[in-house]
Design a protein around this motif. Structure first.
Motif, short mmCIF file in Angstrom:
data_model
loop_
_atom_site.label_atom_id
_atom_site.label_comp_id
_atom_site.label_asym_id
_atom_site.label_seq_id
_atom_site.Cartn_x
_atom_site.Cartn_y
_atom_site.Cartn_z
N UNK A 41 46.22 -25.43 -7.44
CA UNK A 41 45.49 -26.48 -8.15
C UNK A 41 45.25 -26.06 -9.60
N UNK A 42 44.78 -24.83 -9.78
CA UNK A 42 44.48 -24.33 -11.12
C UNK A 42 45.74 -24.31 -11.98
N UNK A 43 46.85 -23.85 -11.40
CA UNK A 43 48.11 -23.79 -12.16
C UNK A 43 48.63 -25.19 -12.48
N UNK A 44 48.39 -26.15 -11.57
CA UNK A 44 48.84 -27.53 -11.84
C UNK A 44 48.08 -28.13 -13.02
N UNK A 73 32.64 -28.08 -11.90
CA UNK A 73 32.03 -27.54 -13.13
C UNK A 73 32.72 -26.27 -13.62
N UNK A 74 33.15 -25.41 -12.69
CA UNK A 74 33.83 -24.17 -13.09
C UNK A 74 35.14 -24.50 -13.80
N UNK A 75 35.92 -25.42 -13.21
CA UNK A 75 37.23 -25.75 -13.78
C UNK A 75 37.09 -26.52 -15.08
N UNK A 97 37.67 -16.15 -10.26
CA UNK A 97 37.34 -17.58 -10.25
C UNK A 97 36.93 -18.01 -8.83
N UNK A 98 37.65 -17.53 -7.85
CA UNK A 98 37.32 -17.87 -6.45
C UNK A 98 35.96 -17.32 -6.07
N UNK A 99 35.68 -16.09 -6.52
CA UNK A 99 34.38 -15.49 -6.21
C UNK A 99 33.24 -16.33 -6.80
N UNK A 100 33.50 -16.94 -7.94
CA UNK A 100 32.49 -17.76 -8.62
C UNK A 100 32.18 -19.04 -7.83
#
Length: 162
Positions: free
Chosen positions: A42-45, A78-80, A58-61
């Motif tokens: 998802x992040x790479x897309x 919100x993180x993304x 990022x996952x830990x967050x």
């Protein structure tokens, strides 16, 4: 000043729409969660290219205190949004990719063989997984000649800024 504020709000709205659309592709049960293993995709897309370490951070967050194997949209959004606004994890440019391939192409022939590519991707830096390796080979290697014409391949790797 209100024009700038409206433009900023429009940007955030647009980014959040893109994030929502990307997230929803992987929310197979329509329950506002995705499998933690899908988050990198998802992040790479969304045009971000974090390293495995950065992805782990990022996952830990966004992961729950009690890991469930899934990530909730309300934490991801919100993180993304912040990551995209700060333009973090931008992909490298075409000329940087070209220079990297040229360093690997010691005899300056304009291509790497399939075997050279496999060697570099499995022995140097952050090694590719078998799945990543197969994906790259299918995308990069000319099946007839068993080489990577890297100037052509780079064009498929570069993400245009919108």
């Amino acid at each position: 000043m209100s024009g700038e504020k409206e433009a900023a709000e429009a940007l955030v709205t647009d980014l959040q729409r893109k994030i929502t659309e990307a997230f929803n592709v992987f929310d197979h049960e329509n329950n506002q969660t995705v499998d933690v293993r899908e988050v990198g995709t998802i992040i790479r897309s969304l045009g971000c290219c974090p390293t495995e370490g950065e992805l782990h951070d990022m996952l830990a967050e966004v992961e729950e205190e009690e890991p469930t194997g899934s990530i909730r949209f309300e934490k991801f959004l919100p993180m993304m949004t912040k990551v995209l606004l700060e333009r973090r994890y931008r992909p490298v440019t075409e000329d940087v990719l070209l220079r990297a391939f040229e360093v690997l192409d010691e005899s300056k022939k304009g291509y790497l063989t399939r075997d050279e590519l496999v060697k570099y991707m499995s022995e140097e830096g952050e090694p590719f997984t078998q799945e990543e390796m197969e994906e790259m080979i299918s995308a990069a290697v000319d099946p007839d000649k068993s080489i990577v014409l890297y100037k052509d391949y780079i064009l498929t790797m570069v993400i245009e800024d919108s």
